[in-house]
Write an enzyme that holds these catalytic residues in place. Structure first.
Site, mmCIF file in Angstrom:
data_model
loop_
_atom_site.group_PDB
_atom_site.id
_atom_site.type_symbol
_atom_site.label_atom_id
_atom_site.label_comp_id
_atom_site.label_asym_id
_atom_site.label_seq_id
_atom_site.Cartn_x
_atom_site.Cartn_y
_atom_site.Cartn_z
ATOM 1 N N CYS A 64 0.842 -1.197 0.000
ATOM 2 C CA CYS A 64 0.000 0.000 0.000
ATOM 3 C C CYS A 64 0.874 1.243 0.000
ATOM 4 C CB CYS A 64 -0.915 -0.005 1.225
ATOM 5 S SG CYS A 64 -2.016 1.435 1.293
ATOM 6 N N CYS A 66 -0.353 4.416 0.430
ATOM 7 C CA CYS A 66 -0.993 5.565 1.067
ATOM 8 C C CYS A 66 -0.115 6.129 2.179
ATOM 9 C CB CYS A 66 -2.379 5.199 1.592
ATOM 10 S SG CYS A 66 -2.395 4.443 3.230
ATOM 11 N N CYS A 69 -0.593 4.391 6.260
ATOM 12 C CA CYS A 69 -0.131 3.091 6.744
ATOM 13 C C CYS A 69 1.314 3.156 7.245
ATOM 14 C CB CYS A 69 -0.217 2.040 5.636
ATOM 15 S SG CYS A 69 -1.899 1.586 5.184
#
Length: 200
Positions: A64, A66, A69
């Site tokens: 991920c 983003c 996180c």
């Protein structure tokens, strides 16, 4: 000790192809083991570590990009999977946990000592992923957790400082590791979200 390992990893990997994804991807993806029933997650504190017991295999593991996180030092992406929240239990030093952002859809519980995110939980019963907790299986010494299947929110790493000119090489590296890059979630998970929206 952890910083030394990360530094050694960065030096070795940067010299080979210049693209850092995540140590558990760059150093070879471990296969999913049949009949794996979970294990223990542990934060990075040298003493009074937070431990979390997981009583099932994880699912939908993915890289991920983003900005929310937790990622190990030097990695462009985090690795995130989900488990049913009823299969997760904090077993030691729960008092050390704090929610990073109360306004976020996913409440990420991080250790106050080392900063590692131990799990994320959704309180909103109307959310399509309500009932699932988000975990980082790399925090476990047990082998056999579900292997990463895809890469999500890839473009988001630009927001955290990645040069846009590097994105083609990063996407190529993800693809070479068998992780199809998406700028949202995988089609399967996007279908889950759309189905939930259509039925509500």
């Amino acid at each position: 000790m952890i910083n030394k390992i990360v530094s050694k990893y960065k030096a070795t990997f940067c010299s080979s192809n210049g693209v850092l994804i995540h140590p558990n991807i760059d150093n070879g993806i471990q296969p999913t083991l049949d009949n794996f029933n979970g294990g223990e997650l542990k934060c990075h504190c040298g003493s009074k570590a937070v431990t979390v017991e997981i009583k099932s295999q994880s699912a939908h593991n993915h890289a991920c990009g983003c900005s929310k996180c937790w990622k190990p030092s030097g990695a462009l992406f985090s690795l995130v999977a989900v488990v049913p929240k009823d299969n997760l239990k904090v077993t030691n030093n729960e008092s050390k946990l704090k929610v990073i952002d109360d306004s976020a859809a996913i409440k990420r519980f991080a250790c106050k000592g080392c900063g590692v995110h131990m799990y994320g939980r959704i309180d909103n019963t109307e959310h399509p992923f309500f009932g699932l907790d988000f975990i980082h299986t790399e925090l476990s010494l047990q082998k056999g957790w579900s292997a990463p299947e895809f890469a999500a929110f890839v473009s988001s790493i630009i927001e955290t400082g990645t040069n846009p000119e590097d994105m083609a090489a990063i996407r190529n590296q993800l693809t070479s590791q068998g992780l199809t890059p998406y700028d949202c979630l995988s089609p399967v998970l996007m279908d889950v979200i759309a189905t939930h929206t259509a039925n509500n």
